[in-house]
Design a protein around this motif. Structure first.
Motif, mmCIF file in Angstrom:
data_model
loop_
_atom_site.group_PDB
_atom_site.id
_atom_site.type_symbol
_atom_site.label_atom_id
_atom_site.label_comp_id
_atom_site.label_asym_id
_atom_site.label_seq_id
_atom_site.Cartn_x
_atom_site.Cartn_y
_atom_site.Cartn_z
ATOM 1 N N UNK A 56 34.988 46.861 10.721
ATOM 2 C CA UNK A 56 33.737 47.224 11.786
ATOM 3 C C UNK A 56 34.815 48.561 11.625
ATOM 4 N N UNK A 57 35.741 49.170 11.036
ATOM 5 C CA UNK A 57 35.715 50.750 10.828
ATOM 6 C C UNK A 57 35.003 51.405 9.960
ATOM 7 N N UNK A 58 34.047 50.829 9.229
ATOM 8 C CA UNK A 58 33.033 51.485 8.039
ATOM 9 C C UNK A 58 31.977 51.293 8.395
ATOM 10 N N UNK A 59 31.911 49.953 9.465
ATOM 11 C CA UNK A 59 30.663 50.191 10.958
ATOM 12 C C UNK A 59 30.033 51.450 11.305
ATOM 13 N N UNK A 60 31.788 51.029 12.180
ATOM 14 C CA UNK A 60 31.319 52.759 12.887
ATOM 15 C C UNK A 60 31.587 53.575 12.363
ATOM 16 N N UNK A 61 30.945 53.853 11.460
ATOM 17 C CA UNK A 61 31.473 55.354 9.950
ATOM 18 C C UNK A 61 29.952 55.877 10.114
ATOM 19 N N UNK A 62 29.150 54.456 10.388
ATOM 20 C CA UNK A 62 27.751 54.985 9.608
ATOM 21 C C UNK A 62 26.582 55.837 10.691
ATOM 22 N N UNK A 63 25.909 56.710 10.064
ATOM 23 C CA UNK A 63 24.591 56.947 10.993
ATOM 24 C C UNK A 63 23.167 56.901 10.898
ATOM 25 N N UNK A 64 22.398 56.604 11.956
ATOM 26 C CA UNK A 64 21.210 56.412 11.345
ATOM 27 C C UNK A 64 20.276 57.531 10.571
ATOM 28 N N UNK B 170 33.743 47.541 1.324
ATOM 29 C CA UNK B 170 33.395 47.054 -0.347
ATOM 30 C C UNK B 170 33.302 45.834 0.508
ATOM 31 N N UNK B 171 34.045 45.261 1.341
ATOM 32 C CA UNK B 171 34.025 43.920 1.214
ATOM 33 C C UNK B 171 32.599 43.299 2.127
ATOM 34 N N UNK B 172 31.421 43.911 2.810
ATOM 35 C CA UNK B 172 30.669 44.204 3.292
ATOM 36 C C UNK B 172 29.230 44.003 2.435
ATOM 37 N N UNK B 173 29.632 44.621 0.874
ATOM 38 C CA UNK B 173 28.719 44.678 0.130
ATOM 39 C C UNK B 173 28.350 43.666 -1.669
ATOM 40 N N UNK C 219 23.240 40.966 2.108
ATOM 41 C CA UNK C 219 21.902 39.753 2.561
ATOM 42 C C UNK C 219 21.365 39.737 2.904
ATOM 43 N N UNK C 220 21.804 40.268 4.420
ATOM 44 C CA UNK C 220 21.026 39.774 5.650
ATOM 45 C C UNK C 220 21.405 41.136 6.013
ATOM 46 N N UNK C 221 22.426 41.576 6.414
ATOM 47 C CA UNK C 221 22.360 42.980 7.527
ATOM 48 C C UNK C 221 21.880 44.439 6.328
ATOM 49 N N UNK C 222 21.643 44.018 5.262
ATOM 50 C CA UNK C 222 21.505 45.707 4.176
ATOM 51 C C UNK C 222 22.215 46.547 3.640
ATOM 52 N N UNK C 223 22.704 46.610 2.977
ATOM 53 C CA UNK C 223 24.063 47.598 2.360
ATOM 54 C C UNK C 223 24.670 48.704 3.780
ATOM 55 N N UNK C 224 23.800 49.046 4.356
ATOM 56 C CA UNK C 224 23.401 50.216 5.137
ATOM 57 C C UNK C 224 22.976 50.013 6.369
ATOM 58 N N UNK C 225 23.515 49.048 7.110
ATOM 59 C CA UNK C 225 22.904 48.679 8.020
ATOM 60 C C UNK C 225 23.099 48.791 9.717
ATOM 61 N N UNK C 226 22.054 50.345 8.847
ATOM 62 C CA UNK C 226 21.740 51.134 10.494
ATOM 63 C C UNK C 226 20.429 50.878 10.783
#
Length: 118
Positions: free
Chosen positions: A110-118, A34-37, A48-55
């Motif tokens: 950081x926790x959310x970013x760690x959950x993302x998969x390409x 939520x914070x990221x988006x 805005x720069x990294x994308x909604x799902x920054x993979x």
């Protein structure tokens, strides 16, 4: 904040845990997303720069410069240097939120970013 081992390689999960210890509360991937988006009163959101799902690579909203993928699963070298992470969060929180982010916000993102998969 002074992260243990500043300047030495860490895992992104270890850095998130360090911020969570400083905050005194467990991190939340949902709050991190939520914070990221979300825009926080400033012109941009992190997305805005990294994308909604920054993979994948992003593009800086103002300069158009390519930004390497942010999610650690897509870019293992990202978010491993405590000093660089703190500098990145400091600069980007001011751009996005117009202020320094709290330790809880840092842990959550950081926790959310760690959950993302390409």
């Amino acid at each position: 904040m002074h992260l243990a081992g500043a300047g030495q390689a860490e895992t992104p999960a270890a850095l998130a845990a360090a911020y969570a210890r400083e905050a005194g509360a467990p991190p939340s991937a949902e709050r991190g997303q939520q914070f990221f988006t979300t825009r926080h009163g400033a012109e941009w959101a992190c997305a805005s720069c990294h994308g909604a799902v920054p993979v994948q690579a992003g593009r800086h909203a103002a300069t158009g410069r390519t930004i390497a993928a942010l999610a650690p699963a897509a870019n293992p070298a990202r978010l491993t240097d405590p000093a660089k992470v703190e500098k990145w969060l400091g600069r980007n929180c001011k751009d996005v939120a117009g202020r320094a982010c709290s330790a809880q916000e840092k842990a959550d993102v950081l926790t959310w970013l760690n959950t993302l998969q390409p």
